[in-house]
Design an enzyme around this catalytic site. Sequence first.
Site, PDB file in Angstrom:
ATOM      1  N   LYS A   1       1.195  -1.638  -0.078  1.00 17.14           N
ATOM      2  CA  LYS A   1      -0.372   0.132  -0.289  1.00 17.14           C
ATOM      3  C   LYS A   1       0.876   1.377  -0.024  1.00 17.14           C
ATOM      4  O   LYS A   1       1.276   0.996   0.987  1.00 17.14           O
ATOM      5  CB  LYS A   1      -0.927   0.217   1.226  1.00 17.14           C
ATOM      6  CG  LYS A   1      -1.788   1.197   1.385  1.00 17.14           C
ATOM      7  CD  LYS A   1      -2.244   1.033   2.530  1.00 17.14           C
ATOM      8  CE  LYS A   1      -3.488   3.210   3.392  1.00 17.14           C
ATOM      9  NZ  LYS A   1      -3.627   2.908   4.061  1.00 17.14           N
TER      10      LYS A   1
ATOM     11  N   LYS B   1     -10.316  12.557   8.018  1.00 19.53           N
ATOM     12  CA  LYS B   1     -10.013  12.404   9.628  1.00 19.53           C
ATOM     13  C   LYS B   1      -9.332  13.435  10.736  1.00 19.53           C
ATOM     14  O   LYS B   1      -9.583  14.291   9.933  1.00 19.53           O
ATOM     15  CB  LYS B   1      -8.054  12.122   9.654  1.00 19.53           C
ATOM     16  CG  LYS B   1      -7.866  10.271   8.516  1.00 19.53           C
ATOM     17  CD  LYS B   1      -6.435  10.119   8.694  1.00 19.53           C
ATOM     18  CE  LYS B   1      -6.320   9.570   7.310  1.00 19.53           C
ATOM     19  NZ  LYS B   1      -6.482   8.103   8.523  1.00 19.53           N
TER      20      LYS B   1
ATOM     21  N   ASP C   1       1.681   6.342   5.271  1.00 20.55           N
ATOM     22  CA  ASP C   1       0.422   6.113   4.943  1.00 20.55           C
ATOM     23  C   ASP C   1       0.905   4.862   3.065  1.00 20.55           C
ATOM     24  O   ASP C   1       0.413   4.389   2.979  1.00 20.55           O
ATOM     25  CB  ASP C   1      -0.516   6.410   4.697  1.00 20.55           C
ATOM     26  CG  ASP C   1      -1.376   5.371   5.264  1.00 20.55           C
ATOM     27  OD1 ASP C   1      -1.479   4.008   5.977  1.00 20.55           O
ATOM     28  OD2 ASP C   1      -2.761   5.909   4.596  1.00 20.55           O
TER      29      ASP C   1
ATOM     30  N   ASP D   1     -12.211   6.689   4.020  1.00 19.84           N
ATOM     31  CA  ASP D   1     -10.334   6.729   4.988  1.00 19.84           C
ATOM     32  C   ASP D   1     -10.367   4.754   4.858  1.00 19.84           C
ATOM     33  O   ASP D   1      -9.016   4.727   5.170  1.00 19.84           O
ATOM     34  CB  ASP D   1     -10.938   7.175   6.255  1.00 19.84           C
ATOM     35  CG  ASP D   1      -9.686   7.508   6.660  1.00 19.84           C
ATOM     36  OD1 ASP D   1      -8.550   7.644   6.289  1.00 19.84           O
ATOM     37  OD2 ASP D   1      -9.058   7.797   8.107  1.00 19.84           O
TER      38      ASP D   1
ATOM     39  N   GLU E   1      -9.326   3.442   2.380  1.00 18.86           N
ATOM     40  CA  GLU E   1      -9.428   3.280   1.446  1.00 18.86           C
ATOM     41  C   GLU E   1      -7.578   2.363   0.611  1.00 18.86           C
ATOM     42  O   GLU E   1      -8.164   1.585  -0.295  1.00 18.86           O
ATOM     43  CB  GLU E   1      -8.756   4.704   1.108  1.00 18.86           C
ATOM     44  CG  GLU E   1      -6.978   5.057   0.929  1.00 18.86           C
ATOM     45  CD  GLU E   1      -6.671   4.609   2.633  1.00 18.86           C
ATOM     46  OE1 GLU E   1      -7.279   5.169   3.233  1.00 18.86           O
ATOM     47  OE2 GLU E   1      -5.637   4.434   2.767  1.00 18.86           O
TER      48      GLU E   1
ATOM     49  N   ARG F   1      -7.665  -0.380   1.364  1.00 18.69           N
ATOM     50  CA  ARG F   1      -7.873  -2.160   1.030  1.00 18.69           C
ATOM     51  C   ARG F   1      -8.615  -2.077  -0.231  1.00 18.69           C
ATOM     52  O   ARG F   1      -8.149  -3.337  -0.967  1.00 18.69           O
ATOM     53  CB  ARG F   1      -9.160  -2.907   2.768  1.00 18.69           C
ATOM     54  CG  ARG F   1     -10.371  -2.150   2.433  1.00 18.69           C
ATOM     55  CD  ARG F   1     -11.397  -2.219   3.848  1.00 18.69           C
ATOM     56  NE  ARG F   1     -10.699  -2.098   4.665  1.00 18.69           N
ATOM     57  CZ  ARG F   1     -10.828  -1.928   5.722  1.00 18.69           C
ATOM     58  NH1 ARG F   1     -12.052  -2.352   6.242  1.00 18.69           N
ATOM     59  NH2 ARG F   1     -10.706  -1.185   7.250  1.00 18.69           N
TER      60      ARG F   1
END
Lengths: 490, 478
Positions: B233, B245, B256, B315, B317, B319
């Site tokens: 990811k 968020k 991230d 949020d 996202e 997956r």
Amino acid sequence: MPDIAFVKPALPRSGALVLPLAEEATLAGLAKQADEATGGAISRGLEAAKFKGRKGQATTLWAPGAGLSKVVAIGLGKPADLAETGAEAAGGTMFAAIAQEREAVVAADGLAPALAASMAMGVVLKSYRFDRYRTTEKEEDKPKTERVALAVSDTTKAKAAFAPLQAVADGVFLTRDLVSEPPNVLTPADCAERCKALTKLGVEVEILGPKEMKKLGFGALLGVAQGSAQEARMVVMKWNGAPKAKKGKPLAFIGKGVTFDTGGISIKPAGGMEDMKWDMAGAGTVIGLMAALAGRKAKADVVGLVGLVENMPSANAQRPGDVVTSASGQTIEVINTDAEGRLVLADVIHYCIEKFDPRFMVDLATLTGAIIIALGHEHAGLFSNDDTLASRIEAAGRATGETAWRMPLGEAYDKQIKSDIADMKNVGGRPGGSITAAQFIQRFVQGKPWAHLDIAGTAWSSKDTATTPKGATAYGVRMLDRLVAEHYEG
Amino acid sequence: MIAVRFRRGAPRPEAPCIVALAEGAAPPRALASALAAARFTGAAGQVLDLPGTPRRLVVGLGTAPDAPACERAGAAAVLAAGATEEVALSGAGLGAAQVAALAAGIALGAWSFDTHRTRDVPRRIRRLVVHADDPDAAEAAFAVVAPGIAGCLLARDLVAEPANHLTTRRFAERLEALAAEGIEVTIHGRKWLERHGFGALLAVGGGAADPPRLAVLRWRGALPMLPVAFVGKGMVFDTGGISIKPAAGMEAMRADMAGAAACAGAMLALARRKSPSPAVAVLAIAENATGAASYRPGDVIRTASRRTVEVIDTDAEGRLVLADALHHAIAAFRPRAVVDLATLTGSIVTALGHHRAGIFGSDAALMASAAAAGEAVGEPLWPMPIGETHREVLRSDIADLRQCAPAGSGAWGGRFLPDACHAAAFLREFVGATPWAHLDIAGVDTAEEAHALGPAGPTGFGARLLDRLVALRFETEP
């Protein structure tokens, strides 16, 4: 619960007949007789309904003839896969289908006696209701089933297999009652009083009040209780079932019994707070487990200890920042008064070790929301310092459908509960919240074999399952009964 | 990475010298009285700074001075060394593997990221001189572990880079530079993604000014076998999108993309050590921005696998982009096994904290190997379940799947949802029969304080683990 009987196979002249059928099985035995008596109506009906015997499949045929009000076919799945939990689930499904019949006969003549007994267990477990506080329920909405007769080839063997299960079911029902009771009824004193009923089964019951606990130095437990108008209790239950030649250290089960948990000064949000009546499910489970073990005369020495308190905000309530001294002498800085379960357990566990020097300890507690965020509702969190004990618990859980998932412990997590002012603090922050709770408890077990089951996600079910109506599940009673039966009797 | 040289003989007096001692081992005579006075026992993690010429940093190896203990000791020593350009390591009395592991720990501990400082830049360690009884053997042992270190530090460098510098395009360019290492790099842009129906990656990246990318890195290896696949990811920044968020802590969301960075680091490690195993990394790179073209809760998107997904929370996202990347990794490369890494859920942090990552999967042997690899390199994992109920909540009223359980639908007033398990159950739907493991590294990608193998900041978690996993499991023919 309905009466369970095991009878020789014979067609009933009226009422309901239940046919547990494996996948692609042809009708045999009693089922075949019934089909013949109805002129083939059953086989034709099942074919028309596309009943294949798949697991969980259930089909009802109304008034098929021969005086029967209905025939219920229950799918068992592939015959090779049929085991205890599958037979129980079929029993549960069956009960739901016959709840409006006074009597039913189950054609279990094709099943091994042990599986027939498991099926009966499923019927019993699913029949649980908590209707003490319903006064206006309509007659037609109540379940009617008084007697379920399982037709088996060997009634003696089936009866013998079922007798201990009946005792376990009684224990499960006791736990479900305790957990379901509202918190204005089930106070610590009331819960302790109810434990006395276990004396009838041969359990020695001792109740300790605030005075005795003060003398024992239970600063952690009493700190939690001090905000409530309800007095705290600790109940010690002893079952001495080991044969004289095999006396040794007892097994110990310890339960958290917060009869209502507001969170105290660190008060919880209002949404869902009513659920906190079941914050005594650990204690409820231990009490039910003791009833089960005594009821089936388990050949083991077992002690059950429960710490019963109510956690309330009030002028006298414990504050965040307070430092309390536990019975072990270790001091605890209370950071969050809503992390109260571990405080209760700390003192009860210490007492258990000092008094009984047990072979192992298993504690049960609805301890953390974090375990729900970690695992959800399928597994309880299992923490242990003893791999043998842990793997036995896991295996007993798989066998009874009450599964536990091992979670880690470790020094790095233990560091999170270091306090600036006391030996430890009672919370370690959000990261690994269930693990730090277990680390806290571990500081009181003195290195003895110990396992901790965080049952916050499994003590209560928001929906029906195959053998449990929604509500209190009594998770743990059957698992721990099995643990004792498999490894510690004989 | 710092330069590492191997020599015989005694260290020069100018540079601080690291001396490692096992617990209970007899210290060098010159140090004995100082160590006794300071109550230095050699316990793991103990560091004693002895000023002098040379200054000595004595570090404890504990009672079991294996490679992980030596790595931790090296890192602890170098973290205590402070501002200096060069350190020495005394390898007297230690085996080649121990010396190499200490050097590896020093290289990991000495990592720093000063790209964006313009003044008062601290002096950093640039050189390590190792003095060993047998320098050739030590150098050879270090050559085995150095590629993993390089991979880990590449991952740290990428994770540390802020999102305005590491845009999706810049990230792709950084990956393209790996071609110099013998890795084939293909970057698929928006048009290619549209043509091939990568609806999930396009939806997640749709709100940002910089378009999403799918990066494919291939290492051919030598064995005539299908590759092992890594899927990462790579969210260069995650605002949460329309399900935005809270502001507090949002700056951490530049990390991230740590899953993708770890996969890239692992590929570098494999290439540097010329692993015989073929490998491929598929990295889903996007920015989850709040914009006029952002995807919305309620949207139904069609993934690359043609399966439709109802969006519940923009949020969640990670997956979604992984669904497309997993599908591509499996459909295009038919891998022997696929391992995905993602900073996926807050739930895993609540479950396991910052000391272990969660591993989910469908293949017990693969998961056990991954866990063993993690233990060996100081990146521990803990197995987590995917149960029937975790799959049930993903039923959608309108699409083949919904992406997660709605906020507020959990226990106790809605607050408690096992989202890490739900996310794993979601990913499993895109894997099919390929042996698969999923590492949720949200709790371990960044350390708030100095940790066992480095300073505060990105840890590079996963790069060394994947490299070691390949070494343990995929370098022989089955």
